[in-house]
Design an enzyme around this catalytic site. Structure first.
Site, mmCIF file in Angstrom:
data_model
loop_
_atom_site.group_PDB
_atom_site.id
_atom_site.type_symbol
_atom_site.label_atom_id
_atom_site.label_comp_id
_atom_site.label_asym_id
_atom_site.label_seq_id
_atom_site.Cartn_x
_atom_site.Cartn_y
_atom_site.Cartn_z
ATOM 1 N N GLN A 126 3.875 1.766 3.223
ATOM 2 C CA GLN A 126 4.447 1.020 2.060
ATOM 3 C C GLN A 126 3.757 1.241 0.857
ATOM 4 O O GLN A 126 2.633 0.783 0.671
ATOM 5 C CB GLN A 126 4.820 -0.457 2.434
ATOM 6 C CG GLN A 126 5.591 -1.028 1.365
ATOM 7 C CD GLN A 126 5.810 -2.556 1.547
ATOM 8 O OE1 GLN A 126 5.129 -3.376 2.399
ATOM 9 N NE2 GLN A 126 6.765 -2.886 0.880
ATOM 10 N N TYR A 128 3.612 0.408 -2.568
ATOM 11 C CA TYR A 128 4.145 -0.201 -3.791
ATOM 12 C C TYR A 128 2.974 -0.369 -4.663
ATOM 13 O O TYR A 128 3.197 0.023 -5.699
ATOM 14 C CB TYR A 128 4.918 -1.693 -3.356
ATOM 15 C CG TYR A 128 6.378 -1.628 -2.604
ATOM 16 C CD1 TYR A 128 6.821 -0.506 -2.094
ATOM 17 C CD2 TYR A 128 7.093 -2.685 -2.742
ATOM 18 C CE1 TYR A 128 8.238 -0.326 -1.501
ATOM 19 C CE2 TYR A 128 8.271 -2.847 -2.148
ATOM 20 C CZ TYR A 128 8.822 -1.786 -1.735
ATOM 21 O OH TYR A 128 10.331 -1.730 -1.310
ATOM 22 N N SER A 129 2.041 -1.129 -4.030
ATOM 23 C CA SER A 129 0.832 -1.708 -5.005
ATOM 24 C C SER A 129 0.170 -0.499 -5.564
ATOM 25 O O SER A 129 -0.070 0.371 -5.098
ATOM 26 C CB SER A 129 0.212 -2.533 -4.282
ATOM 27 O OG SER A 129 0.881 -3.836 -3.698
ATOM 28 N N SER A 171 -1.197 -0.317 3.572
ATOM 29 C CA SER A 171 -1.780 -0.658 4.937
ATOM 30 C C SER A 171 -1.130 0.473 5.889
ATOM 31 O O SER A 171 -0.133 0.961 5.826
ATOM 32 C CB SER A 171 -0.835 -2.092 5.497
ATOM 33 O OG SER A 171 -1.359 -3.129 4.866
ATOM 34 N N GLU A 254 11.969 -7.889 4.669
ATOM 35 C CA GLU A 254 10.273 -8.386 5.179
ATOM 36 C C GLU A 254 10.499 -9.772 5.675
ATOM 37 O O GLU A 254 9.471 -10.282 6.311
ATOM 38 C CB GLU A 254 9.567 -8.049 4.002
ATOM 39 C CG GLU A 254 8.132 -7.932 4.354
ATOM 40 C CD GLU A 254 7.208 -7.538 3.257
ATOM 41 O OE1 GLU A 254 7.702 -7.427 2.123
ATOM 42 O OE2 GLU A 254 6.060 -7.226 3.450
ATOM 43 N N SER A 371 1.970 -13.563 -3.230
ATOM 44 C CA SER A 371 0.766 -14.581 -3.414
ATOM 45 C C SER A 371 1.366 -15.947 -3.361
ATOM 46 O O SER A 371 2.715 -15.949 -3.769
ATOM 47 C CB SER A 371 -0.217 -14.198 -4.390
ATOM 48 O OG SER A 371 0.536 -14.391 -5.641
ATOM 49 N N ASN A 372 0.545 -16.943 -3.142
ATOM 50 C CA ASN A 372 0.952 -18.319 -3.246
ATOM 51 C C ASN A 372 1.778 -18.754 -4.655
ATOM 52 O O ASN A 372 2.748 -19.128 -5.040
ATOM 53 C CB ASN A 372 -0.050 -19.149 -2.969
ATOM 54 C CG ASN A 372 -0.168 -19.512 -1.687
ATOM 55 O OD1 ASN A 372 0.483 -19.235 -0.794
ATOM 56 N ND2 ASN A 372 -1.226 -20.487 -1.595
ATOM 57 N N GLU A 373 1.167 -18.040 -5.698
ATOM 58 C CA GLU A 373 1.617 -18.333 -7.014
ATOM 59 C C GLU A 373 3.030 -17.653 -7.319
ATOM 60 O O GLU A 373 3.648 -18.167 -7.989
ATOM 61 C CB GLU A 373 0.338 -17.804 -8.137
ATOM 62 C CG GLU A 373 -0.722 -18.582 -8.319
ATOM 63 C CD GLU A 373 -2.030 -18.194 -7.129
ATOM 64 O OE1 GLU A 373 -1.540 -17.149 -6.175
ATOM 65 O OE2 GLU A 373 -2.702 -19.140 -6.784
#
Ligand SMILES: Cc1cc2nc3c(=O)[nH]c(=O)nc-3n(C[C@H](O)[C@H](O)[C@H](O)COP(=O)(O)OP(=O)(O)OC[C@H]3O[C@@H](n4cnc5c(N)ncnc54)[C@H](O)[C@@H]3O)c2cc1C
Length: 392
Positions: A126, A128-129, A171, A254, A371-373
């Site tokens: 993937q 993306y980032s 990944s 996902e 992320s959590n945020e």
């Protein structure tokens, strides 16, 4: 259609008959933080599962799947985890790209790629980032430009995309043959506009894959550099410029039907930790006993939440689920270090033990998949209607 309980029995029986011999040695291997374990052997196991019709369970029958419901798939993952079967290597193709192609791909793309995801002959990653686009994915800077002759004959060159830029944290790219890449195809476009979703072969001179060494010492993800890399003009999913919509579609797939199976693994980790605390005396400490008890209660909460929301498609549901499991697992890693005590600070034989590895890798749980945020931002904006963040 086969009932959930009939299907559960089929899976249980198949695993009992097939997770034997050389495959039995793979029990418990693989998964987040442990993808390097027995990769080739798990690939063979994944193909074996595919040949038995036990992959791509939710895909429609006309695309080679079994068209099974969420409840059936949950039953599969529960039985799979109970049998301690090794993690599959084809998660990104089976759970992300396949459903994306079924929803947004052309018939030619579906015919070209779905059968090879189904039989696990092509693996996906993937893209993306990027260094400047993680949580803020709309900041993607990797570019793709169409070149060549749209009317190409045998003698002239076929039209294709030329891709330049860098992805990061990709990944399994070092094992994959393909990458689904979000790239900016309209020069000068900003944020969500002008992006396209491209299918890019990784085995070509314009692609360099550099593994990143993680805290655990292993490498599961990579930097991927595109320098005049190429892919065919028709390997854009959806319309050129409409890549944001497709990319967000992939992220909705996902969401975790595997969550309940994952919790069986978590329960196994917790009971092993309880045993460790009893055997090394850590359980004599009332604070440790309390934290272990809280962990057990947290696991029950996650299970109830996952069961109650399995079929519910409402804003915020997945975000709460992600927050619950990511924080629970990160806390378990921290508790494991406290229970190990001084022995958690040394590396006998230079290798991390299972608890050190859990502690280190579970730091990533609260980052990947949003992320959590970011989960909390989504809840704040989409569920509570709070003012949106201002972005440049
Ligand atoms: C194990 C692992 C596997 C991954 N696999 C892949 C993969 O296969 N493909 C891929 O494309 N990506 C992958 N990623 C990348 C992952 O999607 C990103 O790490 C994630 O989106 C966060 O982006 P970032 O790392 O750039 O951090 P940043 O976005 O720079 O965030 C840094 C910190 O700032 C916080 N933050 C950022 N924006 C805000 C905001 N608006 N409000 C409040 N806080 C904010 C974040 O929560 C975080 O704590 C993987 C990551 C990990 C850890």
């Amino acid at each position: 259609m086969i009932t959930v309980e009939e299907f559960r029995a089929e899976v249980r029986e198949w695993l009992a008959e097939n997770l034997v011999g050389e495959y039995a040695a793979l029990k418990g291997l693989g998964g987040p933080g442990r993808e390097h374990e027995a990769f080739e052997e798990r690939l063979a196991w994944n193909r074996h599962l595919a040949a038995a019709g036990l992959t791509c369970l939710g895909w429609p029958v006309e695309h080679g799947g079994r068209g099974l419901s969420v409840a059936h798939r949950v039953a599969f993952y529960e039985e799979y985890a109970k049998a301690d079967a090794p993690d599959k290597v084809n998660h990104l193709g089976e759970e992300l790209l396949g459903p994306t192609l079924i929803a947004f791909g052309s018939p030619e793309q579906q015919q070209r790629f779905l059968p090879r995801i189904l039989d696990v002959t092509e693996l996906w990653s993937q893209g993306y980032s990027e260094p400047g686009a993680g949580s803020d994915l709309a900041n993607v800077a990797t570019s793709a430009v169409l070149e060549g002759d749209p009317q190409a004959s045998e003698a002239t060159e076929k039209q294709h995309w030329i891709i330049n830029g860098q992805k990061v944290w990709t990944s399994l790219a070092h094992w994959a043959q393909w990458c689904f890449v979000v790239a900016r195809t309209e020069k000068g476009s900003k944020r969500h506009a002008g992006l396209s979703y491209l299918l890019v072969p990784l085995d070509q001179p314009g692609v360099e894959i550099r593994p990143i060494v993680q805290l655990t010492g292993d490498s599961e993800f990579n930097e991927v550099f595109f320098t005049d890399a190429r892919t065919d003009a028709d390997l854009v999913v959806g319309a050129p410029g409409d890549g944001w919509r497709v990319a967000m579609g992939t992220l909705t797939f996902e969401r975790g039907v595997s969550t309940l199976g994952q919790q069986i693994r978590y329960a196994r980790e917790l009971s092993a930790l309880v045993e460790l605390a009893k055997s090394n005396g850590a359980a004599d400490d009332p604070l440790i006993r309390e934290r272990l008890t809280r962990a057990w209660a947290g696991l029950q909460t996650m299970r109830s939440y996952a069961l109650a929301t399995m079929d519910v498609e409402e804003p915020g549901m997945d975000n709460v689920s992600k927050l619950l499991w990511a924080n629970w697992h990160r806390d378990l890693g921290e508790l494991a270090m406290e229970i190990e005590g001084k022995s958690g600070l040394v590396l006998p034989g230079g290798e991390f033990d299972e608890w050190q590895r859990l502690y280190l890798f579970s730091r990533a749980d609260t980052i990947y998949g949003g992320s959590n945020e970011i989960q909390r931002n989504i809840i704040a904006e989409r569920v509570l209607g709070l003012p949106r963040e201002v972005k440049g």
